[in-house]
Scaffold this motif. Structure first.
Motif, PDB file in Angstrom:
ATOM      1  N   ALA A 203       0.828  -1.212   0.000  1.00  0.00           N
ATOM      2  CA  ALA A 203       0.000   0.000   0.000  1.00  0.00           C
ATOM      3  C   ALA A 203       0.860   1.258   0.000  1.00  0.00           C
ATOM      4  CB  ALA A 203      -0.937  -0.005   1.213  1.00  0.00           C
ATOM      5  N   LEU A 204       2.074   1.157   0.578  1.00  0.00           N
ATOM      6  CA  LEU A 204       2.965   2.319   0.609  1.00  0.00           C
ATOM      7  C   LEU A 204       3.380   2.762  -0.796  1.00  0.00           C
ATOM      8  CD1 LEU A 204       5.343   1.280   3.542  1.00  0.00           C
ATOM      9  CD2 LEU A 204       3.507   2.972   3.627  1.00  0.00           C
ATOM     10  N   ILE A 205       3.352   1.819  -1.734  1.00  0.00           N
ATOM     11  CA  ILE A 205       3.774   2.138  -3.099  1.00  0.00           C
ATOM     12  C   ILE A 205       2.813   3.132  -3.747  1.00  0.00           C
ATOM     13  CG2 ILE A 205       4.235   1.116  -5.385  1.00  0.00           C
ATOM     14  CD1 ILE A 205       5.009  -1.446  -3.947  1.00  0.00           C
ATOM     15  N   ALA A 206       1.589   3.216  -3.223  1.00  0.00           N
ATOM     16  CA  ALA A 206       0.598   4.144  -3.779  1.00  0.00           C
ATOM     17  C   ALA A 206       0.899   5.596  -3.422  1.00  0.00           C
ATOM     18  CB  ALA A 206      -0.797   3.764  -3.294  1.00  0.00           C
ATOM     19  N   MET A 207       1.838   5.821  -2.502  1.00  0.00           N
ATOM     20  CA  MET A 207       2.172   7.192  -2.105  1.00  0.00           C
ATOM     21  C   MET A 207       2.841   7.944  -3.247  1.00  0.00           C
ATOM     22  SD  MET A 207       3.707   6.583   1.751  1.00  0.00           S
ATOM     23  CE  MET A 207       4.133   8.318   1.942  1.00  0.00           C
ATOM     24  N   ARG A 208       2.467   9.203  -3.431  1.00  0.00           N
ATOM     25  CA  ARG A 208       3.150  10.057  -4.408  1.00  0.00           C
ATOM     26  C   ARG A 208       4.528  10.464  -3.887  1.00  0.00           C
ATOM     27  NH1 ARG A 208       0.831  15.053  -5.740  1.00  0.00           N
ATOM     28  NH2 ARG A 208       1.862  14.940  -7.760  1.00  0.00           N
ATOM     29  N   PHE A 209       4.656  10.565  -2.579  1.00  0.00           N
ATOM     30  CA  PHE A 209       5.952  10.845  -1.971  1.00  0.00           C
ATOM     31  C   PHE A 209       6.808   9.588  -2.115  1.00  0.00           C
ATOM     32  CE2 PHE A 209       8.497  11.820   2.053  1.00  0.00           C
ATOM     33  CZ  PHE A 209       9.287  12.751   1.404  1.00  0.00           C
ATOM     34  N   GLY A 210       7.939   9.715  -2.796  1.00  0.00           N
ATOM     35  CA  GLY A 210       8.717   8.550  -3.202  1.00  0.00           C
ATOM     36  C   GLY A 210       9.244   7.692  -2.079  1.00  0.00           C
ATOM     37  N   ILE A 211       9.317   8.232  -0.859  1.00  0.00           N
ATOM     38  CA  ILE A 211       9.778   7.429   0.273  1.00  0.00           C
ATOM     39  C   ILE A 211       8.868   6.223   0.462  1.00  0.00           C
ATOM     40  CG2 ILE A 211       9.962   7.403   2.800  1.00  0.00           C
ATOM     41  CD1 ILE A 211      12.306   8.730   1.585  1.00  0.00           C
ATOM     42  N   GLY A 212       7.573   6.384   0.156  1.00  0.00           N
ATOM     43  CA  GLY A 212       6.612   5.297   0.334  1.00  0.00           C
ATOM     44  C   GLY A 212       6.965   4.077  -0.503  1.00  0.00           C
ATOM     45  N   SER A 213       7.159   4.275  -1.798  1.00  0.00           N
ATOM     46  CA  SER A 213       7.500   3.144  -2.668  1.00  0.00           C
ATOM     47  C   SER A 213       8.890   2.618  -2.344  1.00  0.00           C
ATOM     48  CB  SER A 213       7.415   3.563  -4.139  1.00  0.00           C
ATOM     49  OG  SER A 213       8.293   4.629  -4.408  1.00  0.00           O
ATOM     50  N   ASP A 214       9.810   3.509  -1.985  1.00  0.00           N
ATOM     51  CA  ASP A 214      11.167   3.101  -1.631  1.00  0.00           C
ATOM     52  C   ASP A 214      11.150   2.161  -0.423  1.00  0.00           C
ATOM     53  OD1 ASP A 214      14.133   3.749  -2.130  1.00  0.00           O
ATOM     54  OD2 ASP A 214      13.946   4.101   0.018  1.00  0.00           O
ATOM     55  N   LEU A 215      10.442   2.569   0.627  1.00  0.00           N
ATOM     56  CA  LEU A 215      10.353   1.760   1.841  1.00  0.00           C
ATOM     57  C   LEU A 215       9.476   0.530   1.626  1.00  0.00           C
ATOM     58  CD1 LEU A 215      11.038   1.482   4.855  1.00  0.00           C
ATOM     59  CD2 LEU A 215       9.067   2.928   5.368  1.00  0.00           C
ATOM     60  N   GLY A 216       8.353   0.706   0.896  1.00  0.00           N
ATOM     61  CA  GLY A 216       7.430  -0.393   0.666  1.00  0.00           C
ATOM     62  C   GLY A 216       8.065  -1.544  -0.096  1.00  0.00           C
ATOM     63  N   LEU A 217       8.753  -1.237  -1.194  1.00  0.00           N
ATOM     64  CA  LEU A 217       9.403  -2.279  -1.990  1.00  0.00           C
ATOM     65  C   LEU A 217      10.481  -3.000  -1.184  1.00  0.00           C
ATOM     66  CD1 LEU A 217       9.775  -0.537  -5.473  1.00  0.00           C
ATOM     67  CD2 LEU A 217       8.337  -2.512  -4.933  1.00  0.00           C
TER      68      LEU A 217
END
Length: 525
Positions: A288-302
């Motif tokens: 679900a973090l990957i859906a963030m527009r703030f790139g930290i979300g996808s970085d941490l999520g992946l």
């Protein structure tokens, strides 16, 4: 599945060696993982502060400063020489000082008392010079260290780049401090909840191998954020440790009635669906973090999704093989259970389950309302407050006052409109001064009569650049209100405008993360 599990256990030594070798290789790859300490890089590409920075990089020679250097007890001529020394440091893109605002010949031949104090005091005050420096992204560690070596202990350096350099050291220290607190607690809990002194070590080694492999395989990414680098190992340990506990608990149950290998196969079959379901649920949450527009979300999520996958594989393949290899050692280190059975407590809780459910529903409402009132910090100032960077920032503030720079880019049209805008901006309460062509030079002087060195600081082919100094901190209600006021004022005069600066970046970050939080919460639910 019996055939697959038996095959792994039959070659348990090979499985053990494979995972150990993989962990060693990945541990050697960790230093080669590129770490990004600039959170602004993770803003969406269409964020207005990101666009402003891109325009400045494309159209202006001097970039937006990300560091300040204050040199004490220095004359104007010595400051000009110091500027050349700082400019020659590897990683320094540009250095802005008083000679970029006032013609160098005028500066060196005219007494300071006859120059515009509103401009001079931002760069030279009480025999101290304040240089505004742009350090290339990714070069903070090398450049800031070189600047420290150049200026010594008595002078000061502050700003985003300096904070990034300080954070690099703090990131490792803080992780070690967290583990120093977390590991003893985990070990004590595991010792209390197991019946062998060696079992807690098996748990930690199995998850530790998965963490090392996850960290090493981050080399497949172009770069990861320092937040991911520091947080993901601890989260991976906390989230996936129960996988190992469940497997070995099942193994101990069946071991009383079966041979070790047979008991492990049964335990693996029983644990597979439960552990897989738990891992899948956790992975979906991190996805679900990957859906963030703030790139930290996808970085941490992946990174965490990958980490949970490795933890699952380690628990279901490495841990069973490792446990059977240590089977005799487990027997030799048996101890009596330290915790009593909680059956009576469980039965008692079942009798009052309805009141407990009602209480939980009552408590969840004020808790939900309370969490919505939480205030978040997005900058690095609070992190580096007790370091040299924080102390140096205080020194600079004491000498030059609290100063936070904003840079406004507007279309290059006529100086009359630009002067009206600057007058309005100067009247805003947080802004202490405005520096632009029409304020530092004169709106009535044609640009061909001004030296190119001065002109290029204010005009590019398409844009005019206006520097503003505010008396607010980098972030907070006052800083964000100032950012909004500047944009509202610019909107009165121009259809398009872009605002850069630390406060502008943090303002965009706050707005993006606020929306992201709601999206992620909805997806997670």
């Amino acid at each position: 599945m019996d055939r697959i599990f038996n095959a792994f256990l039959k070659h348990k030594k090979s499985v053990f060696i494979f995972f150990v070798v993989a962990a060693v290789i990945c541990a050697s790859l960790v230093p080669f993982v590129s770490i990004n300490y600039n959170l602004a890089d993770y803003l969406p590409k269409d964020a207005q502060s990101t666009t402003a920075i891109r325009i400045m990089q494309e159209e202006f020679d001097t970039k937006i400063p990300n560091a300040n250097v204050m040199i004490d007890n220095i004359s104007v001529q010595e400051a000009l020489e110091y500027k050349e020394k700082i400019s020659s440091v590897e990683g320094v893109v540009s250095v802005i000082w008083l000679d970029d605002m006032i013609d160098r010949d005028i500066l060196t031949t005219t007494p300071l008392a006859f120059l515009d104090r509103s401009v001079v005091d931002h760069y030279y005050k009480d025999n101290s010079a304040l240089f505004r420096i742009t350090i290339k992204s990714g070069m903070e560690a090398v450049t800031v260290k070189a600047i420290y070596d150049l200026i010594g202990e008595k002078n000061a350096a502050s700003g985003n780049a300096v904070n990034a350099y300080t954070t690099q050291g703090l990131a490792v220290t803080e992780v070690l401090n967290a583990l120093a607190i977390l590991l003893p607690i985990i070990i004590v809990v595991l010792i209390l909840s197991t019946t062998s002194w060696i079992e807690p070590l098996l748990f930690l080694i199995a998850i530790g191998v998965a963490i090392i492999i996850n960290m090493g395989t981050n080399v497949i990414f172009n770069e990861i954020s320092f937040i991911t680098q520091t947080i993901s190992p601890i989260l991976q340990l906390a989230v996936s440790l129960d996988y190992a506990i469940f497997l070995l608990h099942s193994f101990n149950q069946y071991r009383n009635t079966h041979q070790p290998k047979e008991a492990m196969v049964i335990a693996m079959k029983r644990a597979l669906s439960t552990v897989a379901a738990s891992a899948a649920t956790t992975m979906i949450g991190f996805f679900a973090l990957i859906a963030m527009r703030f790139g930290i979300g996808s970085d941490l999520g992946l990174n965490l999704v990958k980490g949970i996958a490795f933890s699952f594989i380690s628990v279901m393949i490495f841990l069973p093989a490792f446990t059977l290899l240590c089977d005799k050692l487990i027997d030799k280190t048996k101890h009596r259970p330290f915790l009593p059975r909680f059956q009576k407590l469980g039965n008692g809780l079942m009798k009052i389950r309805i009141p407990l459910m009602i209480l939980a529903l009552i408590v969840v409402v004020p808790c939900f309302l309370a969490q919505s009132q939480s205030h978040f910090l997005y900058g690095m100032e609070s992190v580096t407050g007790t370091s040299r960077a924080g102390k140096d920032a205080d020194k600079i503030e004491q000498r030059f006052g609290k100063e936070n720079m904003l840079v406004l880019l507007v279309p290059k049209e006529n100086t009359g409109k630009e002067k009206e805008l600057c007058d309005d901006l100067s009247s805003l309460p947080p802004i202490t001064s405005t520096v632009s062509y029409v304020t530092a030079v004169d709106a009535n002087i044609p640009s061909p009569y001004i030296s190119e060195e001065i002109l290029k600081n204010f005009y590019s082919k398409n844009y005019a650049r206006i520097l503003m100094y505010t008396n607010t901190a980098a972030e907070g209600d006052d800083a964000f209100s100032a950012v909004q006021s500047v944009m509202d004022t610019a909107k009165k005069y121009y259809d398009s405008y872009f605002l850069a600066g630390e406060s502008a970046t943090l303002y965009d970050m706050k707005n993006v993360v606020s929306v992201d939080t709601m999206v992620v919460n909805l997806l997670a639910i």
